[in-house]
Design a protein around this motif. Structure first.
Motif, PDB file in Angstrom:
ATOM      1  N   ALA A 221      16.654  -1.040  68.327  1.00  0.00           N
ATOM      2  CA  ALA A 221      17.880  -0.443  68.179  1.00  0.00           C
ATOM      3  C   ALA A 221      19.004  -0.687  67.244  1.00  0.00           C
ATOM      4  O   ALA A 221      19.798   0.127  65.878  1.00  0.00           O
ATOM      5  CB  ALA A 221      18.802  -0.295  69.991  1.00  0.00           C
ATOM      6  N   ALA A 222      18.846  -2.031  66.977  1.00  0.00           N
ATOM      7  CA  ALA A 222      20.008  -2.883  66.232  1.00  0.00           C
ATOM      8  C   ALA A 222      19.416  -2.315  64.310  1.00  0.00           C
ATOM      9  O   ALA A 222      19.816  -2.157  63.838  1.00  0.00           O
ATOM     10  CB  ALA A 222      19.569  -4.078  65.909  1.00  0.00           C
ATOM     11  N   LEU A 223      18.248  -2.184  64.099  1.00  0.00           N
ATOM     12  CA  LEU A 223      17.220  -1.548  62.699  1.00  0.00           C
ATOM     13  C   LEU A 223      17.192  -0.656  62.756  1.00  0.00           C
ATOM     14  O   LEU A 223      17.005  -0.183  61.587  1.00  0.00           O
ATOM     15  CB  LEU A 223      16.058  -2.529  63.053  1.00  0.00           C
ATOM     16  CG  LEU A 223      15.915  -3.935  61.972  1.00  0.00           C
ATOM     17  CD1 LEU A 223      16.736  -4.990  62.545  1.00  0.00           C
ATOM     18  CD2 LEU A 223      14.833  -4.440  61.997  1.00  0.00           C
ATOM     19  N   GLU A 224      17.797   0.417  63.814  1.00  0.00           N
ATOM     20  CA  GLU A 224      17.653   2.100  63.730  1.00  0.00           C
ATOM     21  C   GLU A 224      15.471   1.872  63.914  1.00  0.00           C
ATOM     22  O   GLU A 224      16.488   3.558  62.914  1.00  0.00           O
ATOM     23  CB  GLU A 224      18.167   2.569  62.611  1.00  0.00           C
ATOM     24  CG  GLU A 224      20.407   1.860  63.402  1.00  0.00           C
ATOM     25  CD  GLU A 224      20.670   2.966  62.348  1.00  0.00           C
ATOM     26  OE1 GLU A 224      20.765   3.044  60.794  1.00  0.00           O
ATOM     27  OE2 GLU A 224      22.432   2.562  62.228  1.00  0.00           O
ATOM     28  N   LEU A 225      14.978   1.465  64.428  1.00  0.00           N
ATOM     29  CA  LEU A 225      14.124   2.383  63.876  1.00  0.00           C
ATOM     30  C   LEU A 225      13.548   3.552  64.836  1.00  0.00           C
ATOM     31  O   LEU A 225      13.906   3.943  66.387  1.00  0.00           O
ATOM     32  CB  LEU A 225      12.785   1.376  64.466  1.00  0.00           C
ATOM     33  CG  LEU A 225      12.695   0.060  63.964  1.00  0.00           C
ATOM     34  CD1 LEU A 225      11.386  -1.472  64.543  1.00  0.00           C
ATOM     35  CD2 LEU A 225      13.152  -0.504  62.564  1.00  0.00           C
ATOM     36  N   ASP A 226      13.098   4.458  63.888  1.00  0.00           N
ATOM     37  CA  ASP A 226      12.805   5.676  64.672  1.00  0.00           C
ATOM     38  C   ASP A 226      11.628   5.772  65.657  1.00  0.00           C
ATOM     39  O   ASP A 226      10.466   5.709  64.699  1.00  0.00           O
ATOM     40  CB  ASP A 226      12.989   6.751  63.555  1.00  0.00           C
ATOM     41  CG  ASP A 226      12.398   8.707  64.265  1.00  0.00           C
ATOM     42  OD1 ASP A 226      12.765   8.458  65.454  1.00  0.00           O
ATOM     43  OD2 ASP A 226      12.353   8.730  63.224  1.00  0.00           O
ATOM     44  N   ARG A 227      11.743   5.401  66.533  1.00  0.00           N
ATOM     45  CA  ARG A 227      10.363   5.526  68.228  1.00  0.00           C
ATOM     46  C   ARG A 227       9.319   4.903  66.853  1.00  0.00           C
ATOM     47  O   ARG A 227       7.807   5.368  66.679  1.00  0.00           O
ATOM     48  CB  ARG A 227       9.926   6.508  67.697  1.00  0.00           C
ATOM     49  CG  ARG A 227      10.482   7.506  68.888  1.00  0.00           C
ATOM     50  CD  ARG A 227      10.175   9.160  69.078  1.00  0.00           C
ATOM     51  NE  ARG A 227       9.272   9.436  69.758  1.00  0.00           N
ATOM     52  CZ  ARG A 227       8.109   9.605  69.499  1.00  0.00           C
ATOM     53  NH1 ARG A 227       7.968  10.148  68.002  1.00  0.00           N
ATOM     54  NH2 ARG A 227       7.195   9.589  69.822  1.00  0.00           N
TER      55      ARG A 227
END
Lengths: 95, 282
Positions: free
Chosen positions: B101-107
């Motif tokens: 979540a912190a790196l805003e990884l998309d799935r």
């Protein structure tokens, strides 16, 4: 160590093998023993052993080898003993 | 003498985990679909350095790996010395989701080995929507214990050497000697009691057997990779696991053991590439 029913006795001092002899040696004290059937040792000593025969702890897990006695020296020098027991691999034939 | 600057970038990230601030180290390389990689217990992200240098992969994937709390270059939280380190299902799950979540990884695609694979099974059950696909290596629902983990942390045995000695036989004798020794080096550098604390999770999470049947591999494809020289998590263990999960795909790997990505990176890549191709094509 035992290869099948043939016992061998090794004495190590300061990391060097100072004595190695084929038994039986009556009433000789020992710290730990590694015993396995001859076929398991032969597979273990192949230049590239097959899976489950490639490591002493694999062989103990699958009950081909038995580790007995005071295993502290063995485990506290584990990498050394693994290399030592595997030495025949590099010379290409069993002792 | 030659020099070569690698494309791998290392950074730090502060995360709040369990009420404590953790300074987490991570590395990444490449661009594209995020591929989040989880290292084994008692080790660190360096296991994935070869994957991060594989242009056939980094041309399509953003390969990311983080040192778990207490591992590698991740600083333990203040007060770490006041209690015994124990990884739990909750703390491990939280760390992975918070990092992603912190790196805003998309799935991202989630790939993990050993304890990292075991948590893949848990996340496949609990958070399938958060991931595009999952790859679990050496991650059976249960395995047969073969040594007493007390040996891994005691004052009269060198911790680094016993950890390395325990895992040394889990690699193929045919794997390149330099890579085998490099794999052991990270075990030798692990903090005292950390590998043992990781295995608390591994043994705590034994017996997942009932839950894994509920994994929805349509929602999140699951690939299980198994090295034939891995006597800890055996081929039989992995086959049994794959058979329990409808739609899970077993990828048998011949000639590697428990650490395929670091003990024989080229051979591992040859097994992983088709898996990644299939994930992309879906």
């Amino acid at each position: 160590m035992e290869i099948g029913d043939v016992p061998f006795h090794a004495e190590l001092r300061d990391g060097a093998l100072v004595h190695f002899s084929r038994g039986p040696a009556l009433m000789r004290p020992w710290r730990f023993a590694l015993r396995g059937d001859a076929q398991a040792w032969e597979c273990f000593w192949l230049p590239c052993p097959p899976p489950d025969f490639h490591d002493i702890l694999a062989l103990t897990k699958f009950k081909r080898f038995k580790l007995e006695g005071d295993i502290y020296p063995f485990l506290s020098n584990l990498l050394f003993f693994k290399d030592l027991f595997a030495l025949p691999r590099s010379v290409g034939s069993a002792p | 003498m030659t020099s070569a600057l690698e494309p791998i970038i290392g950074r730090y990230l502060t995360l709040d985990l369990g009420g404590s601030q953790h300074r987490i180290y991570f590395e990444e390389a490449g661009a594209g679909i995020p591929l989040l990689c989880l290292h084994t217990g008692g080790a660190d992200t360096r296991q994935y350095r070869h994957l991060m240098l594989d242009e056939a992969i980094t041309s399509r994937f953003r390969v990311i790996a983080f040192d778990m709390p207490f591992h590698g270059k991740s600083t333990p939280p203040d007060g770490w010395h006041l209690e015994e380190y124990k990884l739990t299902l909750d703390s491990y799950t939280q760390a992975i989701l918070a990092f992603s979540a912190a790196l805003e990884l998309d799935r991202p695609i989630l790939l993990g080995c050993s304890i990292g694979g075991r948590i893949v099974l848990h996340l496949a059950m609990s958070h399938p929507q958060a991931f595009r696909a999952m790859v679990g290596i050496a991650c059976a629902v249960s395995t047969t214990p073969w040594y007493d983990t007390q040996w891994l942390h005691r004052p009269d045995v060198n911790g680094g050497e016993i950890c390395a000695g325990i895992v040394s036989g889990l690699m193929s004798p045919a794997s390149p000697e330099a890579r085998r020794q490099e794999t052991l080096w990270s075990y030798m550098q692990s903090g005292p009691g950390v590998f043992k604390g990781d295995l608390f999770f591994y043994r705590q999470s034994q017996g997942l057997s009932e839950g894994v049947a509920s994994i929805d591999t349509q929602a999140c494809p699951l690939f299980l990779m198994s090295g034939n020289y891995d006597f800890s998590c055996t081929r039989e263990d992995m086959t049994r696991t794959a058979d329990m999960i409808p739609g899970a795909r077993l990828i048998p790997m011949e000639g590697v053991g428990h650490f395929p990505m670091s003990e024989n990176p080229d051979l591992f890549a040859s097994y992983l590439q088709p898996v990644l191709d299939e994930i992309i094509s879906r």
